[in-house]
Design an enzyme around this catalytic site. Structure first.
Site, PDB file in Angstrom:
ATOM      1  N   CYS A  75     -27.246   7.726  -2.744  1.00  0.00           N
ATOM      2  CA  CYS A  75     -26.458   8.931  -2.966  1.00  0.00           C
ATOM      3  C   CYS A  75     -26.774   9.929  -1.869  1.00  0.00           C
ATOM      4  O   CYS A  75     -27.739   9.762  -1.137  1.00  0.00           O
ATOM      5  CB  CYS A  75     -26.831   9.586  -4.299  1.00  0.00           C
ATOM      6  N   GLY A 117     -22.206   7.864  -0.273  1.00  0.00           N
ATOM      7  CA  GLY A 117     -21.651   7.558  -1.582  1.00  0.00           C
ATOM      8  C   GLY A 117     -20.205   7.951  -1.668  1.00  0.00           C
ATOM      9  O   GLY A 117     -19.843   9.062  -1.276  1.00  0.00           O
ATOM     10  N   ASN A 168     -31.137  11.488  -5.655  1.00  0.00           N
ATOM     11  CA  ASN A 168     -30.966  10.315  -4.804  1.00  0.00           C
ATOM     12  C   ASN A 168     -32.217   9.464  -4.956  1.00  0.00           C
ATOM     13  O   ASN A 168     -33.323   9.965  -4.783  1.00  0.00           O
ATOM     14  CB  ASN A 168     -30.778  10.739  -3.343  1.00  0.00           C
ATOM     15  N   GLY A 169     -32.021   8.192  -5.252  1.00  0.00           N
ATOM     16  CA  GLY A 169     -33.156   7.290  -5.437  1.00  0.00           C
ATOM     17  C   GLY A 169     -33.012   6.557  -6.745  1.00  0.00           C
ATOM     18  O   GLY A 169     -31.976   6.654  -7.410  1.00  0.00           O
ATOM     19  N   TYR A 183     -29.710   0.865   8.536  1.00  0.00           N
ATOM     20  CA  TYR A 183     -28.303   0.842   8.138  1.00  0.00           C
ATOM     21  C   TYR A 183     -27.761   2.146   7.557  1.00  0.00           C
ATOM     22  O   TYR A 183     -26.661   2.558   7.881  1.00  0.00           O
ATOM     23  CB  TYR A 183     -28.077  -0.273   7.106  1.00  0.00           C
TER      24      TYR A 183
HETATM   25  P1  5GP Z   1     -22.719  -9.540   4.576  1.00  0.00           P
HETATM   26  O1  5GP Z   1     -22.220 -10.385   5.714  1.00  0.00           O
HETATM   27  O2  5GP Z   1     -24.161  -9.789   4.302  1.00  0.00           O
HETATM   28  O3  5GP Z   1     -21.837  -9.666   3.370  1.00  0.00           O
HETATM   29  O4  5GP Z   1     -22.562  -8.016   5.032  1.00  0.00           O
HETATM   30  C1  5GP Z   1     -23.236  -7.569   6.165  1.00  0.00           C
HETATM   31  C2  5GP Z   1     -22.725  -6.188   6.479  1.00  0.00           C
HETATM   32  O5  5GP Z   1     -22.976  -5.327   5.381  1.00  0.00           O
HETATM   33  C3  5GP Z   1     -23.416  -5.572   7.681  1.00  0.00           C
HETATM   34  O6  5GP Z   1     -22.433  -5.209   8.629  1.00  0.00           O
HETATM   35  C4  5GP Z   1     -24.093  -4.328   7.158  1.00  0.00           C
HETATM   36  O7  5GP Z   1     -23.814  -3.223   7.988  1.00  0.00           O
HETATM   37  C5  5GP Z   1     -23.483  -4.089   5.823  1.00  0.00           C
HETATM   38  N1  5GP Z   1     -24.473  -3.609   4.833  1.00  0.00           N
HETATM   39  C6  5GP Z   1     -25.774  -3.861   4.747  1.00  0.00           C
HETATM   40  N2  5GP Z   1     -26.334  -3.243   3.707  1.00  0.00           N
HETATM   41  C7  5GP Z   1     -25.389  -2.553   3.113  1.00  0.00           C
HETATM   42  C8  5GP Z   1     -25.361  -1.654   2.002  1.00  0.00           C
HETATM   43  O8  5GP Z   1     -26.357  -1.406   1.316  1.00  0.00           O
HETATM   44  N3  5GP Z   1     -24.162  -1.093   1.742  1.00  0.00           N
HETATM   45  C9  5GP Z   1     -23.048  -1.347   2.493  1.00  0.00           C
HETATM   46  N4  5GP Z   1     -21.921  -0.710   2.205  1.00  0.00           N
HETATM   47  N5  5GP Z   1     -23.039  -2.193   3.506  1.00  0.00           N
HETATM   48  C10 5GP Z   1     -24.178  -2.783   3.832  1.00  0.00           C
HETATM   49 MG    MG Z   2     -21.838  -3.108   8.864  1.00  0.00          MG
END
Ligand code: 5GP
Ligand code: MG
Length: 460
Positions: free
Chosen positions: A2, A28, A102-103, A242
């Site tokens: 969040c 979020g 958040n958390g 990320y």
């Molecule tokens: P996957 O191929 O594993 O389905 O997705 C990888 C992608 O998901 C990567 O481009 C990364 O930036 C993104 N990603 C990694 N962790 C998260 C997260 O916690 N939330 C979201 N929205 N995207 C994520």
């Molecule tokens: Mg990505």
């Protein structure tokens, strides 16, 4: 995950909170809310949707006051309903509170069961509501004491802003899992998950809210109390990898620069001779820039991102996710045709979106696809607020790098080593939570939450 914001001492506190939330939207996208106080009356507005859709001139004009707290939600506990939207707003006797969290707490279910045994009625399924109940129970001894007592009881990750009638309060767990920064705004104060929220309203970053610290801001200014000794720090390294915005400073460091260093380390560990380096945008951009610079290779945008699509993960149902992958990134055939490429991305989680993307660049004509991931394999779920909660869904939990390479139909797959990640962290590398890579959880996971760790994954 969040995003949270608190504002004190600005005559249009709700507008400032709105701009801040706008900058924190990446944290979020399910719901947004602002609660504001003029010292006597407290008003709220929250709804499901994006910040820009939830608020308009009218709603903001009705939110009169000089103190505000706001929240954008990406559910990690509790389902997506407007009831679960924050700030969580309650009246208890003469007192009104609004809390934005958040958390993720690791013992909320145990505390909740105990509170329910004692007769508490819960309105939501959020772990954050437990905090409000604990505060209310201890309030007789004053707000500061009540927060201290609550911090003794709750375990896990929490960065919190709390509006308590004429005060803005901020507090953070002793490990400092989630970021929380303090800034100055025309003589008033602002607290936010990330400093990108300060830039937009031209606030000056002062420092982070310290792990274990309670900040109370009122007419008398700012007072700080170290409520819980912080014995060990555990900043979420995935915020750097990320989650956070690259223009933010979190845990005292700039995210962009950190990500570039991840790319440098990747190039040191796995130098390739390809026609060019390309990211999966936007999350892979910064490590890809670092990789290209260090490897001395050209940088290209082999796929183009459609910016009018939200982050795929943020839509909780699996059926919608695949659609978003296709609509979000489109390959540029002219650039990819007949090329040997190095694709950089920040992380692999389930592997599903990557598989679709890699197929698309193969179909566009790339003849050799090497993929570099700017963090180690994610093998363990996060219980502190990042949304990869069950081990069965994490591709690296049950599959070797070679199996993942084959599943993704790649010519080569390379993950940054843990040592490489720590090298990129430099001096701060002692301060990270690395549980998603190592399984060493800094705050023990309570029974009831941990069963998911042992879930197994179907064969690919
Ligand atoms: P996957 O191929 O594993 O389905 O997705 C990888 C992608 O998901 C990567 O481009 C990364 O930036 C993104 N990603 C990694 N962790 C998260 C997260 O916690 N939330 C979201 N929205 N995207 C994520
Ligand atoms: Mg990505």
């Amino acid at each position: 995950m969040c995003g949270i914001i608190g504002v004190f001492g600005h005559k249009e506190a709700a507008k400032i909170a709105y701009f801040g939330l706008y900058a924190l939207q990446h944290r979020g996208q399910e719901s947004a809310g602002i609660v504001v106080s003029d010292g006597r009356n407290v008003r709220e507005h929250k709804a499901l949707g994006l910040v820009a859709d939830v608020f308009d001139e009218n709603t903001l004009n009705n939110l009169k006051g000089h103190i505000a707290v706001g929240h954008v939600r990406y559910s990690t506990t509790g389902s997506t309903t407007v009831k679960n939207a924050q700030p969580f707003f309650v009246t208890h006797g003469k007192h009104t509170f609004a809390l934005a969290h958040n958390g993720n707490l690791v013992n909320a279910h145990l505390l909740r069961a105990e509170l329910e045994r004692q007769g508490s009625l819960f309105q939501t399924t959020m772990d954050s509501e437990v905090i409000v109940h604990l505060l209310a129970k201890a309030l007789r001894r004053g707000i500061l004491e009540a927060i201290k007592e609550t911090m003794e009881l709750i375990e896990g990750a929490y960065s919190i802003v709390l509006l308590a009638q004429d005060k803005l309060i901020a507090f953070r767990d002793p490990y400092g899992f989630r970021p929380l920064a303090l800034g100055m705004l025309n003589g008033g104060y602002i607290v936010a998950s990330e400093t990108c929220a300060f830039d937009l309203v031209q606030a000056q970053y002062l420092r982070d809210v310290n792990p274990g610290e309670i900040l109370i801001i009122d007419e008398n200014g700012l007072s700080s109390y170290q409520a819980v000794e912080s014995e060990k720090l555990a900043h979420c390294v995935f915020e750097f990898i990320y989650f956070a915005r690259p223009d933010s400073y979190i845990f005292g460091e700039n995210v962009y620069v950190f990500r570039k260093r991840l790319g440098f380390e990747l190039a040191r560990e796995c130098p390739l001779k390809t026609d060019f380096v390309m990211p999966f945008p936007d999350s892979g951009n910064y490590a890809a820039i670092g990789y290209a610079q260090k490897a001395g290779l050209p940088f290209e945008m082999g796929v183009i991102r459609n910016h009018y699509v939200g982050r795929t993960f943020i839509q909780p149902s699996q059926s919608m996710r695949d659609f978003s992958v296709r609509v979000k990134l489109n390959p540029v055939k002219e650039i990819l045709r007949g090329k040997k490429v190095a694709v950089v991305d920040d992380s692999l989680v389930r592997g599903t979106t990557s598989r679709t993307r890699i197929r698309a660049i193969r179909e566009a004509g790339a003849y050799e696809i090497n993929m570099l991931i700017s963090c180690p394999p994610i093998r363990y779920p996060c219980f502190y607020g990042i949304d990869f909660p069950s081990r069965g869904e994490l591709i690296a939990a049950k599959h070797s790098v070679e199996e993942i390479r084959r599943y993704l139909e790649l010519d080569r797959l390379y993950y940054l080593s843990l040592e490489g990640l720590l090298r990129a962290g430099g001096e701060s590398n002692q301060k990270f939570c690395l549980a998603c890579f190592t399984g060493n959880y800094p705050v023990p996971i309570q029974a009831g939450l941990s069963k998911e760790i042992f879930e197994t994954q179907e064969p690919l």
